[in-house]
Motif scaffolding. Structure first.
Motif, mmCIF file in Angstrom:
data_model
loop_
_atom_site.group_PDB
_atom_site.id
_atom_site.type_symbol
_atom_site.label_atom_id
_atom_site.label_comp_id
_atom_site.label_asym_id
_atom_site.label_seq_id
_atom_site.Cartn_x
_atom_site.Cartn_y
_atom_site.Cartn_z
ATOM 1 N N ARG A 1 -0.839 -14.024 13.738
ATOM 2 C CA ARG A 1 -0.376 -12.791 13.094
ATOM 3 C C ARG A 1 -1.051 -12.554 11.734
ATOM 4 N N ILE A 2 -1.295 -13.631 10.967
ATOM 5 C CA ILE A 2 -1.837 -13.436 9.611
ATOM 6 C C ILE A 2 -3.238 -12.823 9.616
ATOM 7 N N PHE A 3 -3.904 -12.824 10.782
ATOM 8 C CA PHE A 3 -5.236 -12.208 10.864
ATOM 9 C C PHE A 3 -5.143 -10.721 11.229
ATOM 10 N N GLU A 4 -3.892 -10.237 11.393
ATOM 11 C CA GLU A 4 -3.705 -8.815 11.697
ATOM 12 C C GLU A 4 -3.574 -8.032 10.393
ATOM 13 N N ARG A 5 -3.731 -6.698 10.529
ATOM 14 C CA ARG A 5 -3.644 -5.826 9.364
ATOM 15 C C ARG A 5 -2.250 -5.849 8.715
ATOM 16 N N PHE A 6 -2.148 -5.982 7.452
ATOM 17 C CA PHE A 6 -0.913 -5.931 6.645
ATOM 18 C C PHE A 6 0.073 -7.057 6.964
ATOM 19 N N GLU A 7 -0.364 -8.051 7.718
ATOM 20 C CA GLU A 7 0.583 -9.105 8.096
ATOM 21 C C GLU A 7 0.537 -10.270 7.120
ATOM 22 N N ARG A 8 1.722 -10.775 6.767
ATOM 23 C CA ARG A 8 1.813 -11.892 5.850
ATOM 24 C C ARG A 8 2.766 -12.931 6.437
ATOM 25 N N ALA A 9 2.527 -14.214 6.134
ATOM 26 C CA ALA A 9 3.427 -15.252 6.652
ATOM 27 C C ALA A 9 4.707 -15.232 5.823
ATOM 28 N N THR A 10 5.822 -15.527 6.503
ATOM 29 C CA THR A 10 7.116 -15.401 5.815
ATOM 30 C C THR A 10 7.229 -16.345 4.626
ATOM 31 N N SER A 11 6.556 -17.532 4.717
ATOM 32 C CA SER A 11 6.687 -18.523 3.652
ATOM 33 C C SER A 11 6.136 -18.030 2.306
ATOM 34 N N SER A 12 5.276 -16.984 2.355
ATOM 35 C CA SER A 12 4.612 -16.588 1.107
ATOM 36 C C SER A 12 5.077 -15.239 0.577
ATOM 37 N N LYS A 13 6.236 -14.787 1.030
ATOM 38 C CA LYS A 13 6.662 -13.426 0.686
ATOM 39 C C LYS A 13 6.854 -13.200 -0.817
ATOM 40 N N ALA B 1 4.475 -1.468 10.024
ATOM 41 C CA ALA B 1 3.398 -2.051 9.230
ATOM 42 C C ALA B 1 2.915 -1.062 8.169
ATOM 43 N N ARG B 2 2.838 0.236 8.554
ATOM 44 C CA ARG B 2 2.355 1.229 7.593
ATOM 45 C C ARG B 2 3.326 1.357 6.416
ATOM 46 N N ASP B 3 4.642 1.421 6.761
ATOM 47 C CA ASP B 3 5.645 1.560 5.699
ATOM 48 C C ASP B 3 5.613 0.360 4.759
ATOM 49 N N GLU B 4 5.493 -0.830 5.378
ATOM 50 C CA GLU B 4 5.474 -2.034 4.558
ATOM 51 C C GLU B 4 4.235 -2.019 3.670
ATOM 52 N N PHE B 5 3.100 -1.589 4.272
ATOM 53 C CA PHE B 5 1.847 -1.541 3.510
ATOM 54 C C PHE B 5 1.980 -0.594 2.316
ATOM 55 N N ILE B 6 2.564 0.596 2.579
ATOM 56 C CA ILE B 6 2.689 1.570 1.483
ATOM 57 C C ILE B 6 3.511 0.964 0.344
ATOM 58 N N SER B 7 4.619 0.279 0.723
ATOM 59 C CA SER B 7 5.463 -0.253 -0.354
ATOM 60 C C SER B 7 4.761 -1.409 -1.075
ATOM 61 N N VAL B 8 4.087 -2.294 -0.282
ATOM 62 C CA VAL B 8 3.382 -3.410 -0.937
ATOM 63 C C VAL B 8 2.218 -2.886 -1.776
ATOM 64 N N ALA B 9 1.453 -1.920 -1.207
ATOM 65 C CA ALA B 9 0.274 -1.406 -1.912
ATOM 66 C C ALA B 9 0.681 -0.738 -3.214
ATOM 67 N N SER B 10 1.778 0.071 -3.161
ATOM 68 C CA SER B 10 2.145 0.739 -4.409
ATOM 69 C C SER B 10 2.602 -0.289 -5.441
ATOM 70 N N HIS B 11 3.282 -1.338 -4.961
ATOM 71 C CA HIS B 11 3.715 -2.378 -5.899
ATOM 72 C C HIS B 11 2.504 -3.097 -6.505
ATOM 73 N N GLU B 12 1.545 -3.441 -5.622
ATOM 74 C CA GLU B 12 0.347 -4.175 -6.071
ATOM 75 C C GLU B 12 -0.488 -3.356 -7.049
ATOM 76 N N LEU B 13 -0.576 -2.049 -6.773
ATOM 77 C CA LEU B 13 -1.379 -1.199 -7.662
ATOM 78 C C LEU B 13 -0.653 -0.945 -8.978
ATOM 79 N N LYS B 14 0.665 -0.887 -8.868
ATOM 80 C CA LYS B 14 1.457 -0.554 -10.056
ATOM 81 C C LYS B 14 1.459 -1.692 -11.088
ATOM 82 N N THR B 15 1.471 -2.956 -10.568
ATOM 83 C CA THR B 15 1.582 -4.089 -11.495
ATOM 84 C C THR B 15 0.453 -4.111 -12.528
#
Ligand code: ADP
Length: 422
Positions: free
Chosen positions: A368-380, A196-210
């Protein structure tokens, strides 16, 4: 394998068998003691009688009560069988010609050999002796004593030893199983946290970078316009467009950073709430009006259904954050279809429902979607950090409220917030 001697692994059954064994042994000991005492003095002198009566009894009591390890008990058992053998030889010499004593000696020696060999071998031998002694009692009653004593001692002693080791094996097995399970759970949680942490780092850097990349691009275009002295760059419309764009990107960045800060506040247990009396209806209407501009752009139409007023005791800023998050999600994942927001109440709770007709969520993601950094697969393929609903749930938990979801893929999602009225 010792663990296979007994047909059950049930702890309670095993302890019941041990109790039954003690009762059987006590009855047998009493019977044997009485027989010994009744024998004529000339045939078997008193000290020898006492020895032969006390030995099995003391061995059995020791093996049942003591906390000695199995090998020590086995040692004591072998010693007692040896003493029995000596006693039999003694009786054999004193009563020469008595065939039952000769058989008694013979059986005792076999018992010793088997005792030294294995528990399972001795157990089967014991059963054989028991059957033999019962047959002899029936057909040649005068021979029964010769096989009865060593046979029964071996049976009782061995059964007790077997039960003890069985219980111990089960206990050890349970303990080691529990330990392995615990370690497995810890490793699993660690692996999940790392993922979850690794995924968060990659998503967060992408989100901040955009937004940063867009800001940089806009700044470069404007700078180039200024350098080339393009009068269009200074037009009111162009400056207004630029400022709106910049402030939207800054808002987006601020939201992302705030979400991250909220998560770290929650983790540190520092989410503080300022309770006061607020009108939930007013709050919801304000948020919807603000977000309608956004949803207007994306095409979703938001309808609101509320009573005139609904007063609750809550942290206005945090509840605003919850509703805003749910409505923004409805816009984001709503496939540009109409959205309904409803405020109502039951006996205990104020209820806010945010319902869209968008992509929906798979049932196995509901929790799962109420957990930290969790996203539903349909919305990736739609950008997001997977923090909004986590923060919502934490805020509502801190208020003693709740949030839940009902959804169907392709048909939409319905989020229900419950907040205590008083
Ligand atoms: P984010 O939207 O930033 O990913 P959230 O915590 O707000 O994070 O939502 C978690 C996930 O729940 C989303 O990634 C999405 O998969 C799903 N989700 C939330 N709201 C909706 C909705 N209205 N429709 C469909 N999926 C949703």
């Amino acid at each position: 394998m010792k663990s296979q001697i007994f047909w059950t692994q049930d702890k309670e059954m095993l302890s019941l068998y041990r109790k039954l064994l003690v009762i059987a042994a006590s009855v047998y000991m009493a019977w044997w003691f009485a027989i010994q005492m009744l024998l004529p003095q000339s045939f078997n002198p008193f000290p020898s009688r006492l020895l032969v009566s006390a030995l099995p009894l003391s061995f059995f009591t020791l093996s049942y009560l003591s906390r000695l390890i199995e090998s020590r008990i086995r040692g004591l058992f072998i010693l007692s069988v040896w003493l029995m053998t000596i006693h039999y030889f003694y009786l054999f010499y004193g009563n020469a010609g008595e065939i039952n004593w000769i058989i008694g000696c013979y059986i005792t020696v076999i018992a010793i050999t088997l005792t030294l060999y294995s528990t399972a071998a001795l157990l089967s031998y014991s059963i054989f002796v028991l059957i033999l002694s019962l047959l002899l009692t029936y057909f040649i009653p005068s021979l029964r004593e010769s096989v009865f004593l060593p046979g029964l001692i071996t049976i009782l002693g061995q059964a007790n030893l077997g039960l003890r080791s069985q219980q111990k094996i089960i206990r050890d097995l349970n303990q080691s199983n529990e330990k392995v399970e615990k370690e497995k759970r810890v490793t699993q949680t660690l692996a999940e946290n790392i993922r979850a942490r690794d995924e968060f780092i990659s998503v967060a850097s992408h989100e901040l970078k955009t937004p940063l990349t867009s800001l940089k691009l806009q700044a470069q275009i404007t700078a180039r316009g200024i350098q080339s002295k393009n009068p269009q760059v200074y037009s009111v419309e162009r400056v207004d467009e630029f400022v709106t764009f910049v402030s939207r990107q800054i808002d987006r960045l601020t939201q992302l950073v705030e979400a991250m800060l909220d998560v770290s506040r929650i983790s540190a247990g520092k989410l503080t709430l300022e309770f006061k009396k607020i009108d939930l209806v007013h709050l919801v209407k304000e948020i919807v009006a603000l977000l309608s501009i956004q949803s207007g752009e994306s095409g979703s139409k938001i309808t609101v259904e509320t009573p005139d007023q609904l007063w609750i005791h809550a942290d206005s800023h945090r509840i605003e954050q919850v509703i805003e998050n749910l409505v923004s999600n409805a816009i984001k994942y709503g496939n540009k279809k109409p959205i309904q927001v409803q405020v109502s109440q039951d006996q205990e709770n104020a209820i806010v429902i945010v319902q869209d007709n968008g992509m929906g969520i798979e049932p196995d993601c509901f929790e799962r979607i109420f957990e930290r950094f969790e996203r539903a697969t349909s919305s990736k393929n739609i950008s997001g950090l997977g923090l909004g609903l986590y923060i919502c749930r934490q805020i509502l938990d801190a208020h003693g409220g709740s949030v839940s979801v009902e959804s169907e893929i392709g048909k939409g999602s319905k989020f229900t917030v419950r907040l205590k009225m008083s």
